[in-house]
Enzyme design. Structure first.
Site, PDB file in Angstrom:
ATOM      1  N   ASN A  44       1.410  24.422 -23.681  1.00  8.73           N
ATOM      2  CA  ASN A  44       1.378  24.373 -22.206  1.00  8.73           C
ATOM      3  C   ASN A  44       0.475  25.467 -21.633  1.00  8.73           C
ATOM      4  OD1 ASN A  44       3.331  22.323 -22.189  1.00  8.73           O
ATOM      5  ND2 ASN A  44       4.969  23.821 -22.363  1.00  8.73           N
ATOM      6  N   HIS A 130      13.808  18.789 -15.025  1.00 12.24           N
ATOM      7  CA  HIS A 130      13.888  19.596 -16.252  1.00 12.24           C
ATOM      8  C   HIS A 130      15.309  20.092 -16.513  1.00 12.24           C
ATOM      9  CE1 HIS A 130      13.156  23.341 -18.661  1.00 12.24           C
ATOM     10  NE2 HIS A 130      12.375  22.484 -19.297  1.00 12.24           N
ATOM     11  N   GLU A 177       9.836  18.194  -9.100  1.00 13.76           N
ATOM     12  CA  GLU A 177       8.823  18.991  -9.800  1.00 13.76           C
ATOM     13  C   GLU A 177       7.440  18.595  -9.301  1.00 13.76           C
ATOM     14  OE1 GLU A 177       9.449  18.757 -14.085  1.00 13.76           O
ATOM     15  OE2 GLU A 177      11.606  18.923 -13.773  1.00 13.76           O
ATOM     16  N   SER A 181       7.586  17.438 -16.385  1.00 10.17           N
ATOM     17  CA  SER A 181       7.295  18.071 -17.671  1.00 10.17           C
ATOM     18  C   SER A 181       7.127  17.100 -18.833  1.00 10.17           C
ATOM     19  CB  SER A 181       8.388  19.076 -18.016  1.00 10.17           C
ATOM     20  OG  SER A 181       9.642  18.437 -18.098  1.00 10.17           O
ATOM     21  N   ASP A 206       9.633  22.619  -8.272  1.00  7.78           N
ATOM     22  CA  ASP A 206       9.310  23.418  -9.453  1.00  7.78           C
ATOM     23  C   ASP A 206       7.872  23.076  -9.862  1.00  7.78           C
ATOM     24  OD1 ASP A 206       9.051  24.583 -11.904  1.00  7.78           O
ATOM     25  OD2 ASP A 206      10.892  23.764 -12.771  1.00  7.78           O
ATOM     26  N   HIS A 209       4.444  22.938 -14.146  1.00 12.09           N
ATOM     27  CA  HIS A 209       3.290  22.319 -14.825  1.00 12.09           C
ATOM     28  C   HIS A 209       2.141  22.005 -13.870  1.00 12.09           C
ATOM     29  CE1 HIS A 209       5.548  21.974 -18.566  1.00 12.09           C
ATOM     30  NE2 HIS A 209       6.586  21.718 -17.794  1.00 12.09           N
ATOM     31  N   LYS A 240       3.277  28.994 -18.673  1.00 10.79           N
ATOM     32  CA  LYS A 240       2.490  27.821 -19.070  1.00 10.79           C
ATOM     33  C   LYS A 240       1.013  28.092 -18.734  1.00 10.79           C
ATOM     34  CE  LYS A 240       6.772  25.354 -18.612  1.00 10.79           C
ATOM     35  NZ  LYS A 240       7.253  25.483 -19.978  1.00 10.79           N
TER      36      LYS A 240
HETATM   37  C1  LIG Z   1       9.709  21.907 -15.210  1.00 10.17           C
HETATM   38  C2  LIG Z   1      10.110  23.147 -15.938  1.00 10.17           C
HETATM   39  N1  LIG Z   1      10.811  24.086 -15.282  1.00 10.17           N
HETATM   40  C3  LIG Z   1      11.205  25.218 -15.883  1.00 10.17           C
HETATM   41  C4  LIG Z   1      10.900  25.463 -17.198  1.00 10.17           C
HETATM   42  C5  LIG Z   1      11.359  26.719 -17.834  1.00 10.17           C
HETATM   43  O1  LIG Z   1      10.327  27.644 -17.808  1.00 10.17           O
HETATM   44  P1  LIG Z   1      10.217  28.788 -18.905  1.00 10.17           P
HETATM   45  O2  LIG Z   1       9.617  28.148 -20.110  1.00 10.17           O
HETATM   46  O3  LIG Z   1       9.359  29.821 -18.289  1.00 10.17           O
HETATM   47  O4  LIG Z   1      11.605  29.267 -19.165  1.00 10.17           O
HETATM   48  C6  LIG Z   1      10.154  24.535 -17.917  1.00 10.17           C
HETATM   49  C7  LIG Z   1       9.822  24.823 -19.339  1.00 10.17           C
HETATM   50  O5  LIG Z   1       9.748  24.016 -20.189  1.00 10.17           O
HETATM   51  C8  LIG Z   1       9.758  23.335 -17.286  1.00 10.17           C
HETATM   52  O6  LIG Z   1       9.078  22.411 -17.945  1.00 10.17           O
END
Ligand SMILES: Cc1ncc(COP(=O)(O)O)c(C=O)c1O
Length: 387
Positions: A44, A130, A177, A181, A206, A209, A240
């Site tokens: 990522n 997620h 999001e 993801s 969120d 990505h 990421k």
């Molecule tokens: C959409 C989403 N939010 C939050 C996270 C968590 O982030 P981190 O990897 O920094 O803990 C991820 C990680 O895979 C994600 O894909």
């Protein structure tokens, strides 16, 4: 009492057993697993920043000045300059009054949702949210409602029923999001903003990505759609495209103060190493700069090339969900790509994605060369023809 062995056996029987492999390489377009080199389509680190000299230099200088660890939670020892500087930069870039950084995105999701809502409140989640957002919703004790992925009609129905029953002071947060993801598609943010305004809810987006990929300066989908100032809770991760680690929540001053007081993953956890914040800040500045634009252009060139070579639609993001369906087939495709083509393209299966939607989650980055993309496309086409 069931033994760990029996539990592992049953995971194996249902094709859900996962194993960690030994990785002897730094993040990048190639990866060395169990002593063998492969082309890596699982990262990522979308812009290839984890190896960028500016981030490395920022982390080294910060370590020299501030040491390796912080020794305590920020509520106990305060906010050192690296975390403060990062938060100020994020708030400016996102156009919010304030921002708060957490150790990673997972603890940001869990801490934010559980701090802002509780019993009597409602969280409305996109079905493909997620795991960290789902866990935060569960931990909060709020009523959880789920709408089918990106389905605005169903979302509106839920909002109507929540508002018909709830008291005015009860909170309702819609969670989505910027880029999803596991599917790599985007959320209809403008339409969601209209809905949340009409029904008096808040919106959490969120951008895990989407940061680095979308927006003139890479600040995410909300920035690209010029609607950041209408989103109450702008979340993201620096692990990421920012090539570092850490999560952030950008919001009003009072929401951030509530998190400082109530987000247990922030309060009861040692602050992340200053080097992490310094590398994160260097990454965001780079993403925002002309150099960031050039890396984005390279990334989109690679994505366009992949689409052309495989005769598939241009992906909406770095994440390509190569649909397979059956878990066994997805696992065997992953294995063949690894053994016969030296390509790492992870299979994603239930419970990470819904049953019968196993796929390869292929990520293309700015670190890949055109030759790498040709190798990937050729392998996928050969294997599709063979089946
Ligand atoms: C959409 C989403 N939010 C939050 C996270 C968590 O982030 P981190 O990897 O920094 O803990 C991820 C990680 O895979 C994600 O894909």
């Amino acid at each position: 009492m069931r033994t760990p062995e029996s539990e592992l056996d049953s995971l194996e029987q249902s094709n859900q057993l996962r194993k960690l492999s030994h990785n002897e390489s730094a993040a990048g377009a190639t990866i060395v697993l169990e002593g063998k080199e492969y082309l890596n389509f699982s990262s990522n680190d979308y812009l290839g920043l984890a190896q960028h000299p500016k981030l490395i230099d920022a982390a080294i200088r910060s370590t020299q000045q501030w040491g390796t660890g912080t020794g305590s939670s920020r509520l106990v020892f305060g906010s050192q300059t690296p975390s403060k500087a990062l938060e100020q930069w994020i708030a400016n870039a996102k156009g919010t009054e304030a921002a708060l950084v957490f150790a990673n995105g997972y603890t940001t999701s869990v801490g934010t949702l559980s701090a802002l809502v509780g019993k009597g409140d409602t969280i409305i989640l996109d079905k493909l949210s997620h795991a960290s957002l789902i866990d935060g919703a569960r931990l909060s004790g709020a009523t959880i409602r789920v709408f089918p992925h990106n389905n605005l009609e169903k979302l509106e129905k839920i909002l109507q029923s929540v508002r018909a029953k709830s008291e005015p002071e009860q909170r309702c947060i819609i969670v989505t999001e910027g880029v999803f993801s596991m599917d790599g598609d985007t959320a209809p943010l403008r339409e969601m903003i209209n809905l949340k305004n009409r029904y008096g809810a808040w919106l959490l987006v969120d951008e895990a990505h989407a940061l680095g990929i979308y927006g003139e300066h890479g600040m995410g989908l909300a920035s690209q759609l010029a609607c950041s100032d209408e989103i109450e809770l702008q979340m993201g991760t620096l692990g990421k495209a920012a090539g570092s680690a850490g999560g952030y929540l950008a919001a009003s001053h009072n929401i951030i103060q509530l998190l400082v007081n109530k987000a247990r993953s922030f309060i009861y956890s040692t602050a992340a190493p200053p080097a992490q914040y310094a590398a994160g800040l260097a990454a965001l500045k780079l993403i925002h700069s002309d150099e960031g634009s050039k890396l984005r252009a390279k990334l989109w060139n690679n994505l366009n090339l992949f689409a052309e070579l495989t005769n598939t639609p241009v992906p909406e993001s770095s994440i390509i969900a190569w649909q397979v369906g059956d878990t066994n087939k997805a696992l065997s495709l992953m294995q063949t790509l690894r053994e016969d083509y030296q390509l790492i393209c992870p299979a994603i299966r239930y419970p990470t994605v819904p049953r019968n939607t196993a796929r390869l989650r292929i990520t293309i980055t700015a670190s890949h060369s055109e030759e790498h993309i040709h190798k990937l496309a050729t392998a996928l086409l050969e294997l599709s023809e063979a089946n």
